[in-house]
Motif scaffolding. Structure first.
Motif, short mmCIF file in Angstrom:
data_model
loop_
_atom_site.label_atom_id
_atom_site.label_comp_id
_atom_site.label_asym_id
_atom_site.label_seq_id
_atom_site.Cartn_x
_atom_site.Cartn_y
_atom_site.Cartn_z
N ARG A 100 3.65 0.67 -1.87
CA ARG A 100 4.88 -0.06 -1.57
C ARG A 100 5.88 0.83 -0.84
O ARG A 100 6.48 0.42 0.16
N ASP A 101 6.04 2.07 -1.33
CA ASP A 101 7.07 2.95 -0.78
C ASP A 101 6.75 3.39 0.65
O ASP A 101 7.67 3.61 1.45
N TRP A 105 1.94 -1.50 1.92
CA TRP A 105 1.74 -2.74 1.17
C TRP A 105 3.06 -3.50 1.07
O TRP A 105 4.11 -2.92 0.78
N THR A 106 2.98 -4.80 1.29
CA THR A 106 4.14 -5.64 1.05
C THR A 106 4.32 -5.81 -0.46
O THR A 106 3.41 -5.53 -1.25
N GLU A 107 5.48 -6.28 -0.84
CA GLU A 107 5.74 -6.52 -2.26
C GLU A 107 4.74 -7.53 -2.82
O GLU A 107 4.23 -7.39 -3.93
N ALA A 110 1.39 -5.80 -3.25
CA ALA A 110 1.43 -4.87 -4.38
C ALA A 110 1.28 -5.63 -5.70
O ALA A 110 0.58 -5.18 -6.62
#
Length: 214
Positions: A100-101, A105-107, A110
């Motif tokens: 995510r960071d 990956w999108t929220e 994730a």
């Protein structure tokens, strides 16, 4: 050091069984290991670890575990690739957070990853395939390691002739039935020059769309 292309590393890598006693500098070994862990793994679960052995006493133990083969006796570094079939059951929040960071990956992905990856691993467990998948991931890391070592001017030998119980005892995991040994690999500076024995041509071993019986 001149940078070597991936194609050059593939074509020049040889399996080396005899090594000079020269140690591998610590920073060079760190670089090699950092490249090794960049290898991909199923669901990015990274269900494999590498034990880097430089202690002569531990290498002596690996000599015992490999039936007296010369690589652990001569090579200054032995790498033990450990498959971790049960690691998916442990906390994976760091993998999710990193994806995510970094923006990889999108929220939504994730969130999906946490459930979907566990469901996939559970399916493997039900079919008795967890160990197989973890060993595959460890072998991918080993392949990356051999090519990276070649580019760094180091020689390697992937070793598949060893007793798993003995290897596990030597590296201190004899009581860990949840772990498996995927591969041993010697790393160092070659004391011999190996000639490429050749490979069958792609026409013999590469198939298109369907496997064609010989």
């Amino acid at each position: 050091m001149t940078t070597m292309s991936v194609a050059e590393a593939i074509n020049t890598r040889r399996t080396v069984r005899h090594y000079r006693p020269d140690p591998v500098p610590a920073d060079l070994l760190d670089t090699l290991l950092a490249l090794a862990v960049q290898a991909p793994s199923s669901w990015n679960l990274q269900d494999r670890s590498i034990v880097a052995v430089t202690d002569p006493a531990v290498r002596e133990g690996l000599t015992w575990a490999t039936g007296g083969q010369p690589q652990p006796q001569e090579a200054p570094v032995m790498l033990v690739f450990v498959a971790e079939p049960q690691s998916w059951r442990t906390d994976r929040s760091d993998i999710i957070a990193q994806g995510r960071d970094t923006g990889a990956w999108t929220e939504a992905f994730a969130t999906h990853f946490a459930a979907a990856s566990a469901e996939f691993q559970q399916s493997l467990d039900e079919r008795g395939l967890l160990r197989e998948y973890a060993v595959k991931n460890a072998m991918i890391a080993a392949s990356f390691t051999m090519l990276a070592a070649t580019e760094l001017g180091l020689a390697t030998s992937p070793m598949n002739g060893w007793d798993e119980a003995k290897v596990k005892k030597v590296i201190g995991i004899e009581d860990r039935e949840d772990l498996a040994i995927a591969l041993l690999m010697s790393v160092g500076y070659a004391a011999e020059q190996r000639i490429h024995p050749g490979r069958r041509p792609p026409a013999r071993t590469v198939h298109r769309d369907r496997y064609a019986a010989a």
